[in-house]
Design an enzyme around this catalytic site. Structure first.
Site, mmCIF file in Angstrom:
data_model
loop_
_atom_site.group_PDB
_atom_site.id
_atom_site.type_symbol
_atom_site.label_atom_id
_atom_site.label_comp_id
_atom_site.label_asym_id
_atom_site.label_seq_id
_atom_site.Cartn_x
_atom_site.Cartn_y
_atom_site.Cartn_z
ATOM 1 N N LYS A 76 38.162 46.335 48.271
ATOM 2 C CA LYS A 76 39.054 46.601 47.357
ATOM 3 C C LYS A 76 40.531 45.725 47.276
ATOM 4 O O LYS A 76 40.727 46.212 46.454
ATOM 5 C CB LYS A 76 40.290 48.245 48.456
ATOM 6 C CG LYS A 76 39.384 48.982 48.488
ATOM 7 C CD LYS A 76 39.579 50.054 49.652
ATOM 8 C CE LYS A 76 39.601 51.599 49.624
ATOM 9 N NZ LYS A 76 39.442 52.764 50.980
ATOM 10 N N ASP A 95 46.966 57.102 48.022
ATOM 11 C CA ASP A 95 45.442 57.972 48.187
ATOM 12 C C ASP A 95 45.418 59.354 48.178
ATOM 13 O O ASP A 95 44.651 60.212 48.279
ATOM 14 C CB ASP A 95 45.030 57.540 49.970
ATOM 15 C CG ASP A 95 43.791 56.807 50.381
ATOM 16 O OD1 ASP A 95 43.156 56.259 49.477
ATOM 17 O OD2 ASP A 95 43.626 56.116 51.450
ATOM 18 N N GLN A 105 42.735 52.711 55.810
ATOM 19 C CA GLN A 105 42.226 53.014 55.978
ATOM 20 C C GLN A 105 41.668 53.476 57.463
ATOM 21 O O GLN A 105 41.624 53.673 58.660
ATOM 22 C CB GLN A 105 41.297 52.024 56.159
ATOM 23 C CG GLN A 105 39.806 51.977 56.258
ATOM 24 C CD GLN A 105 39.629 52.136 54.459
ATOM 25 O OE1 GLN A 105 39.780 51.647 53.766
ATOM 26 N NE2 GLN A 105 38.262 53.768 54.341
#
Ligand code: NAD
Length: 304
Positions: free
Chosen positions: A66, A133, A110
């Site tokens: 990422k 997200d 995460q």
């Protein structure tokens, strides 16, 4: 139901189009890089903050990917690695700090988190405008209402894959029967909502669904996100169906497999995404898209 064997030549419909996620992700990143450049002309730059708690090796790989993608498209990234002993209160305080920081447009914590931290509390704390997200209940609610918001990267990336394939082959999800295997907040559930919003007729399958083979066999579009290696046999796939494989499983020899038996399914499908090189790269490219869109929206800039 009676299922044709994978070796049944009568079932053969040619070799499926390989849905090359790497190539599609490169297209998407190039599009995002152009938008980032347009934002920079207006003296602004999108910023993504990523928190990794603990030392899960798979998470480390994902987070590195990422950050690399940010560098490629011109997004500023802040990467924070925290020890596994970090308390929930400490992580929430970090989220609060990023929520208040005007240079941060996207916040990503995460998953999975260590067991003593409730993922739900962390997700709920992220400013929905920075929730790149798309896991915050407000963004999921907007998706369910068919209204614009930030959508989870994996399903949003899959919709983009389908749109690229559809553009080239005159295919659209509208009017199609779709089977989505899995109902997680991260993949299956938002995927089913996106396809419903795109006018498909969607069956959401899960661990308690009877006759999974039957549900797959009647589907023009299969999204496999059950997290079970080669769960979907080639013979289950309807001839001419489009198959998207979300699953990622590491084999003992180090190679990766998906939820679909690719070699057999490609003899029947019209198009199929491989593992690796399918959904994975699109997920990361879509994160770049979400972060750039969040930056533009927060600054009141239209990117069209
Ligand atoms: P999850 O464990 O949260 O959810 C799995 C879902 O599948 C559940 O809803 C469960 O009910 C359902 N399920 C389990 N067994 C089933 C069965 N036999 N038939 C039908 N449904 C069944 O997993 P997740 O986070 O949604 O991820 C699913 C898979 O996708 C995993 O392999 C994961 O590694 C992979 N994944 C890949 C990407 C990517 O970018 N490529 C992103 C996210 C997840």
């Amino acid at each position: 139901m009676s299922k044709p064997a994978d070796t049944d030549l009568a079932a053969y419909s040619g070799f499926a189009t390989n849905l090359d996620g790497k190539a599609m992700a490169a297209l998407l990143r190039a599009e995002v890089a152009k938008d980032v450049a347009a934002l920079q002309l207006r003296q602004t730059k999108p910023g993504l903050a990523v928190a990794l708690v603990g030392d899960d090796p798979a998470s480390q790989v994902y987070v590195k990917g990422k950050v690399r993608a940010c560098q490629e498209v011109g997004i500023a990234s802040t990467m924070l690695t925290l020890p596994a002993t970090t308390t929930q209160a400490e992580l929430l305080a970090q989220v609060d700090a990023w929520n208040a920081d005007p240079a941060i447009d996207g916040i990503l914590v995460q998953l999975p988190l260590p067991g003593h931290i409730a993922a739900r509390a962390v997700i709920d704390r992220i400013d929905p405008a920075k929730d790149v997200d798309g896991f915050h209940p407000l963004n999921l609610g907007l998706l369910a209402a068919g209204r614009p918001g930030l959508v989870a990267c994996t399903p949003a990336g899959i919709l983009k894959m389908l749109s690229i394939y559809g553009g080239a082959h005159g295919w659209t999800p509208a009017g199609k029967r779709a089977a989505v295997l899995g109902r997680s907040i991260t993949v299956g559930r938002p995927m089913a909502l996106l396809l419903t919003n795109a006018d498909a007729t969607v069956t959401t399958c899960h661990s308690r669904t009877p006759d999974l083979a039957g549900r797959v066999a009647e589907a023009d579009l299969v999204i496999a996100a059950a997290g079970s290696r080669h769960l979907i046999q080639g013979g289950w796939v309807k001839r001419g169906a489009v198959v998207i494989d979300v699953g990622i499983h590491r084999n003992p020899d180090g190679t990766l497999s998906g939820d679909v038996d690719y070699a057999a399914a490609r003899l029947r499908a019209a198009a199929i995404s491989p593992v690796p090189g399918g959904v994975g790269p699109m997920t990361i490219a879509q994160l770049m898209r979400n972060c750039t869109d969040a930056a533009a929206r927060r600054r009141g800039i239209s990117l069209v």
